[in-house]
Design an enzyme around this catalytic site. Structure first.
Site, PDB file in Angstrom:
ATOM      1  N   PHE A  88      29.934  51.805  55.109  1.00  8.83           N
ATOM      2  CA  PHE A  88      29.648  51.773  56.554  1.00  8.83           C
ATOM      3  C   PHE A  88      30.837  51.352  57.398  1.00  8.83           C
ATOM      4  O   PHE A  88      30.850  51.594  58.608  1.00  8.83           O
ATOM      5  CB  PHE A  88      28.467  50.829  56.832  1.00  8.83           C
ATOM      6  N   LYS A 125      28.642  62.272  50.971  1.00  6.91           N
ATOM      7  CA  LYS A 125      27.428  61.490  51.222  1.00  6.91           C
ATOM      8  C   LYS A 125      27.899  60.230  51.959  1.00  6.91           C
ATOM      9  O   LYS A 125      28.369  59.275  51.358  1.00  6.91           O
ATOM     10  CB  LYS A 125      26.761  61.124  49.885  1.00  6.91           C
ATOM     11  N   SER A 176      30.704  48.479  47.880  1.00  4.90           N
ATOM     12  CA  SER A 176      30.698  47.149  47.268  1.00  4.90           C
ATOM     13  C   SER A 176      30.992  47.247  45.769  1.00  4.90           C
ATOM     14  O   SER A 176      30.773  48.295  45.147  1.00  4.90           O
ATOM     15  CB  SER A 176      29.331  46.505  47.484  1.00  4.90           C
ATOM     16  N   GLU A 191      32.680  37.509  48.419  1.00  8.07           N
ATOM     17  CA  GLU A 191      33.020  38.357  49.569  1.00  8.07           C
ATOM     18  C   GLU A 191      31.998  38.081  50.678  1.00  8.07           C
ATOM     19  O   GLU A 191      30.797  38.238  50.474  1.00  8.07           O
ATOM     20  CB  GLU A 191      32.984  39.843  49.190  1.00  8.07           C
ATOM     21  N   GLU A 225      24.411  55.663  54.920  1.00  5.95           N
ATOM     22  CA  GLU A 225      23.199  55.947  55.705  1.00  5.95           C
ATOM     23  C   GLU A 225      23.128  55.058  56.944  1.00  5.95           C
ATOM     24  O   GLU A 225      22.319  55.297  57.839  1.00  5.95           O
ATOM     25  CB  GLU A 225      21.936  55.780  54.835  1.00  5.95           C
ATOM     26  N   ARG A 226      23.995  54.039  57.002  1.00  5.68           N
ATOM     27  CA  ARG A 226      23.958  53.175  58.189  1.00  5.68           C
ATOM     28  C   ARG A 226      24.790  53.749  59.338  1.00  5.68           C
ATOM     29  O   ARG A 226      24.615  53.377  60.485  1.00  5.68           O
ATOM     30  CB  ARG A 226      24.450  51.775  57.817  1.00  5.68           C
ATOM     31  N   CYS A 236      37.867  45.986  54.244  1.00  2.00           N
ATOM     32  CA  CYS A 236      38.074  45.599  52.841  1.00  2.00           C
ATOM     33  C   CYS A 236      39.438  44.950  52.672  1.00  2.00           C
ATOM     34  O   CYS A 236      39.732  44.389  51.632  1.00  2.00           O
ATOM     35  CB  CYS A 236      37.924  46.799  51.922  1.00  2.00           C
TER      36      CYS A 236
HETATM   37  P1  NAD Z   1      27.577  49.681  49.692  1.00  3.62           P
HETATM   38  O1  NAD Z   1      28.067  49.514  48.308  1.00  3.62           O
HETATM   39  O2  NAD Z   1      26.313  49.018  50.082  1.00  3.62           O
HETATM   40  O3  NAD Z   1      27.374  51.242  50.042  1.00  3.62           O
HETATM   41  C1  NAD Z   1      28.388  52.180  49.795  1.00  3.62           C
HETATM   42  C2  NAD Z   1      27.747  53.524  49.485  1.00  3.62           C
HETATM   43  O4  NAD Z   1      26.981  53.406  48.281  1.00  3.62           O
HETATM   44  C3  NAD Z   1      26.799  54.019  50.564  1.00  3.62           C
HETATM   45  O5  NAD Z   1      27.036  55.396  50.775  1.00  3.62           O
HETATM   46  C4  NAD Z   1      25.423  53.764  49.981  1.00  3.62           C
HETATM   47  O6  NAD Z   1      24.471  54.723  50.367  1.00  3.62           O
HETATM   48  C5  NAD Z   1      25.628  53.837  48.487  1.00  3.62           C
HETATM   49  N1  NAD Z   1      24.758  52.935  47.725  1.00  3.62           N
HETATM   50  C6  NAD Z   1      24.284  51.727  48.123  1.00  3.62           C
HETATM   51  N2  NAD Z   1      23.527  51.174  47.142  1.00  3.62           N
HETATM   52  C7  NAD Z   1      23.541  52.040  46.116  1.00  3.62           C
HETATM   53  C8  NAD Z   1      22.956  52.028  44.810  1.00  3.62           C
HETATM   54  N3  NAD Z   1      22.210  51.002  44.379  1.00  3.62           N
HETATM   55  N4  NAD Z   1      23.167  53.090  43.999  1.00  3.62           N
HETATM   56  C9  NAD Z   1      23.921  54.143  44.407  1.00  3.62           C
HETATM   57  N5  NAD Z   1      24.497  54.197  45.633  1.00  3.62           N
HETATM   58  C10 NAD Z   1      24.321  53.171  46.477  1.00  3.62           C
HETATM   59  O7  NAD Z   1      28.790  49.226  50.662  1.00  3.62           O
HETATM   60  P2  NAD Z   1      28.773  49.018  52.236  1.00  3.62           P
HETATM   61  O8  NAD Z   1      27.980  47.795  52.556  1.00  3.62           O
HETATM   62  O9  NAD Z   1      28.439  50.282  52.912  1.00  3.62           O
HETATM   63  O10 NAD Z   1      30.323  48.744  52.503  1.00  3.62           O
HETATM   64  C11 NAD Z   1      30.910  47.470  52.424  1.00  3.62           C
HETATM   65  C12 NAD Z   1      31.577  47.259  51.088  1.00  3.62           C
HETATM   66  O11 NAD Z   1      32.559  48.273  50.856  1.00  3.62           O
HETATM   67  C13 NAD Z   1      32.328  45.954  51.022  1.00  3.62           C
HETATM   68  O12 NAD Z   1      32.112  45.367  49.767  1.00  3.62           O
HETATM   69  C14 NAD Z   1      33.776  46.360  51.180  1.00  3.62           C
HETATM   70  O13 NAD Z   1      34.715  45.466  50.620  1.00  3.62           O
HETATM   71  C15 NAD Z   1      33.782  47.679  50.471  1.00  3.62           C
HETATM   72  N6  NAD Z   1      34.905  48.508  50.876  1.00  3.62           N
HETATM   73  C16 NAD Z   1      35.925  48.662  49.997  1.00  3.62           C
HETATM   74  C17 NAD Z   1      37.020  49.412  50.352  1.00  3.62           C
HETATM   75  C18 NAD Z   1      38.179  49.577  49.398  1.00  3.62           C
HETATM   76  O14 NAD Z   1      39.065  50.350  49.695  1.00  3.62           O
HETATM   77  N7  NAD Z   1      38.201  48.884  48.276  1.00  3.62           N
HETATM   78  C19 NAD Z   1      37.071  50.022  51.605  1.00  3.62           C
HETATM   79  C20 NAD Z   1      35.995  49.847  52.472  1.00  3.62           C
HETATM   80  C21 NAD Z   1      34.912  49.089  52.090  1.00  3.62           C
END
Ligand code: NAD
Length: 496
Positions: A156, A180, A233, A389, A183-184, A288
Site C-alpha cells: 500500500f 495485483k 511485509s 517494524e 487492495e487498500r 520501507c
Molecule cells: P502486506 O504484506 O500486508 O501486503 C502486500 C501485498 O500482499 C498486498 O498486495 C496484499 O494483498 C498481499 N497479501 C496480504 N496478506 C497476504 C497473505 N496472507 N497471503 C498472500 N498475499 C497477501 O504489506 P503492506 O501492509 O501492504 O505494506 C507494508 C509492508 O511492505 C511493510 O512491511 C514494508 O516494510 C514493506 N515494504 C517493503 C519494501 C521493500 O522494498 N523491501 C517496499 C515497500 C514496502
C-alpha cells in the site's frame, strides 16, 4: 467486509484489454485515511478471474515476444509521456487513497517514470554475449529470452512507484504481465492502466487483477505464471517465496524493515537532523527505507536528541492535499491503533516518550487516522520496539559509546533493508559502507533509495531471492539465459 449491494464505486479489473467488473461477492472499502471516508470499493477477485487474466496473458505472449524489442519500447516512450502529462492527477489519487502529501506523491511518481525510462534501454540491456572459437571452428553465444507470463504483487505504501519497479522491465523484455496491487490503494494503478491502454499496447500484454490473498495465491499456483515479484511485509514475503518455491518458480520477495541511522559526533548535526527527520516522519514513517532507530555515538547524543525532538514537533500534520502540510495520516485506523500500542510498549519497557504523537487530532479531519511524530529516548538496546517494524512516524533513540558498539547493534537486527551513517569522516564512512549489514547504505543520506538503474537491494529478512527489482537485476530476473554452441565446419557446407 461489505457486500456488492452497498457499493460506492466498484474498481474494475483490466483483463484481456477490457475493463470488467469482478463477479466476486466480496468487496472491501477503500478509505481515504485523512477523512475516514470510503472512496471506492475494491473486489477481492477469485481464482477463476485470476485464471482469465493468466490465460489472456498466455495468449498474448507468443506475438509479444516476437515483437522486436525496439518496437516494444515504443509503448513505453508513449507511457512515459502520458505519466508526465497526468502526474498531478495521479499524485492527487495517491494522496487520496494513501494519505501521503501531494509533494511526496509526486516524488514517488518521478521514481515510477524513471523506471519506465530505464526500461526503454532494453535493446541494449537485454543483449547477451558471445565468443568465437571456443574450440577450433566452434562458436558460443548466450541469448536472453523472456519467460512468458509473470506477475507482481505490491503493497500500500507506494501505490504509484512500486508496480513500476517491475512492469516496464517485464514487458520490455517480452513477457506478458499481471499486476495485483494492494487492495487498500487500488485507484492509482487503475488510472495508470487507463493511460497504458492509451498507448495502444496489444491486449493481454498487461492485466490488472484486484484482490487480496486468494488472488495472490491463485497467481502463485497457476501453472502458466512463470515468475513472481512481491513487495510487502516480511510475513507475507516469506509465504510467497516459499509457495513459489514449492512450484519451482523464480521469485523475488521484498519484505519489511527496521532501518538504523548512526550519528557520529563529527556529523553536521543541523543537516543530519533535517535529513533524519524527513526519513523518519516523511510519508508518516510508512516507507520501507524510513529510519526507525537513531543510534547516537558519544557526544552526538545530547545535541541530536534535543534537535530531533524540536524538528519533529514543528512538523505540520494534516490532509496531504492541503497546502503547507508536511505529514499525512497513516494508512488506517487499525494501523494507528497498532502504532499507538507499540509506543505504549516502548514506554512500559523503559523508554522515555519525549514527543508523544498518540491521540493526534487534526481540526476538520476528526475521522482521519493521524499519529503525530513521536520520539522515544533511552530504550534498552534490545527491546520490542527496537526490534519490531512499527511502520509509523516513530523514531527511537539509542546510544552507543563507539562505532563498534553501534555496528554490533545493527548486526543484531533481523532486517537489512537500509543503514545510514552521518559523519564528516571519510574513514568512518568507508568502514560503515564495508561493514554495515544492509543492502542499501546511505552516507549522509536519510532515504537511500536506489535510482532505477541500480537494484533496489535489501538483505536478511528484508529480501528473499537473488535478483532484486529495477535496472539490470530486473532484466536478469525477467529473462532466461540460453546458450548456443555452434559448429559450421567448412566440409559440411556447400562450397560458395
Ligand atoms: P502486506 O504484506 O500486508 O501486503 C502486500 C501485498 O500482499 C498486498 O498486495 C496484499 O494483498 C498481499 N497479501 C496480504 N496478506 C497476504 C497473505 N496472507 N497471503 C498472500 N498475499 C497477501 O504489506 P503492506 O501492509 O501492504 O505494506 C507494508 C509492508 O511492505 C511493510 O512491511 C514494508 O516494510 C514493506 N515494504 C517493503 C519494501 C521493500 O522494498 N523491501 C517496499 C515497500 C514496502
Amino acid at each position: 467486509m461489505i457486500t456488492a449491494e452497498t457499493a460506492v464505486v466498484n474498481v474494475p479489473n483490466f483483463i484481456n484489454g477490457e475493463w470488467t467488473e469482478s463477479k466476486t461477492a466480496e468487496f472491501l472499502n477503500v478509505i481515504n485515511p485523512a477523512t475516514g471516508e470510503a472512496i471506492a470499493k475494491v473486489p477481492l477477485s477469485n481464482a477463476a478471474e485470476v485464471g482469465k487474466a493468466v490465460e489472456s496473458a498466455a495468449r498474448a505472449f507468443p506475438e509479444w515476444r516476437r515483437t522486436p524489442p525496439e518496437d516494444r519500447i515504443q509503448y513505453l516512450f508513449k507511457l512515459k509521456q502520458l505519466l508526465e502529462d497526468h502526474l498531478e492527477e495521479l499524485a492527487r489519487i495517491i494522496t487520496r487513497e494513501n494519505g501521503k502529501t501531494l509533494g511526496e506523491a509526486k516524488g514517488e511518481l518521478r521514481r515510477a517514470i524513471e523506471n519506465v525510462e530505464v526500461a526503454c534501454g532494453i535493446p541494449t540491456m537485454m543483449q547477451g554475449y558471445n565468443l568465437e572459437d571456443v574450440a577450433r571452428g566452434i562458436d558460443e553465444t548466450m541469448i536472453r529470452q523472456p519467460l512468458g507470463v509473470v506477475a507482481a504483487i505490491t503493497p500500500f505504501n507506494f501505490p504509484g512507484m512500486i508496480p513500476f519497479w517491475f512492469l516496464p522491465y517485464a514487458i520490455a523484455c517480452g513477457n506478458t504481465f499481471i499486476l495485483k496491487p494492494s487492495e487498500r490503494v487500488p485507484l492509482t494503478m487503475r488510472r495508470a492502466m487507463e493511460l497504458l491502454e492509451q498507448t495502444g499496447l496489444p491486449r493481454g500484454v498487461v492485466s490488472l487483477v484486484n484482490g487480496g490473498k486468494d488472488a495472490v495465491n491463485a497467481l502463485i499456483d497457476h501453472p502458466q505464471v512463470r515468475a513472481i515479484s512481491f513487495v510487502g511485509s516480511t510475513r507475507v514475503a516469506r509465504h510467497v517465496y516459499a509457495r513459489a518455491g514449492e512450484h519451482g518458480k523464480r521469485a523475488q520477495c521484498q519484505g519489511g524493515a527496521k532501518n538504523h541511522v548512526v550519528v557520529l559526533p563529527d556529523a553536521d548535526l543541523e543537516m543530519a537532523t533535517q535529513i533524519i527527520s524527513d526519513s523518519a516522519f516523511g510519508c508518516a514513517g510508512q516507507r520501507c527505507l524510513a529510519v526507525s532507530v537513531a543510534v547516537t555515538v558519544g557526544e552526538a547524543q545530547k545535541k541530536f536528541r534535543d534537535s530531533i525532538r524540536d524538528t519533529a514537533a514543528s512538523l505540520k500534520v494534516g490532509n496531504g492535499l492541503d497546502s503547507g502540510v508536511q505529514m499525512g495520516p497513516v494508512i488506517s485506523e487499525q494501523s494507528k491503533q497498532k502504532i499507538e500500542s507499540l509506543i505504549e510498549t516502548g514506554a512500559r519497557q523503559g523508554g522515555k516518550v519525549m514527543l508523544d504523537g498518540r491521540k493526534a487530532l487534526v481540526p476538520k479531519y476528526e475521522r482521519g487516522s493521524f499519529v503525530n511524530p513521536t520520539v522515544i529516548d533511552g530504550l534498552p538496546a534490545s527491546s520490542e520496539l527496537t526490534d519490531t517494524e512499527i511502520f509509523g512516524p516513530v523514531l527511537s533513540l539509542v546510544h552507543a559509546d563507539s562505532m563498534d558498539e553501534a555496528l554490533a547493534f545493527l548486526a543484531k537486527s533481523a532486517y537489512g533493508n537500509q543503514a545510514s551513517l552521518f559523519t564528516t569522516s571519510g574513514a568512518a564512512a568507508r568502514r560503515f559502507r564495508y561493514e554495515a549489514p544492509a543492502g542499501n547504505i546511505g552516507i549522509n543520506i536519510g532515504v537511500a533509495a536506489p535510482m532505477a538503474y541500480f537494484p533496489f537491494s535489501g538483505w536478511k529478512d528484508s529480501f528473499f531471492g537473488v535478483m532484486h527489482g529495477q535496472g539490470r537485476d530486473a532484466v536478469e530476473f525477467y529473462t532466461e539465459k540460453k546458450v548456443v554452441i555452434e559448429r559450421w565446419a567448412k566440409e559440411h557446407s556447400r562450397k560458395f
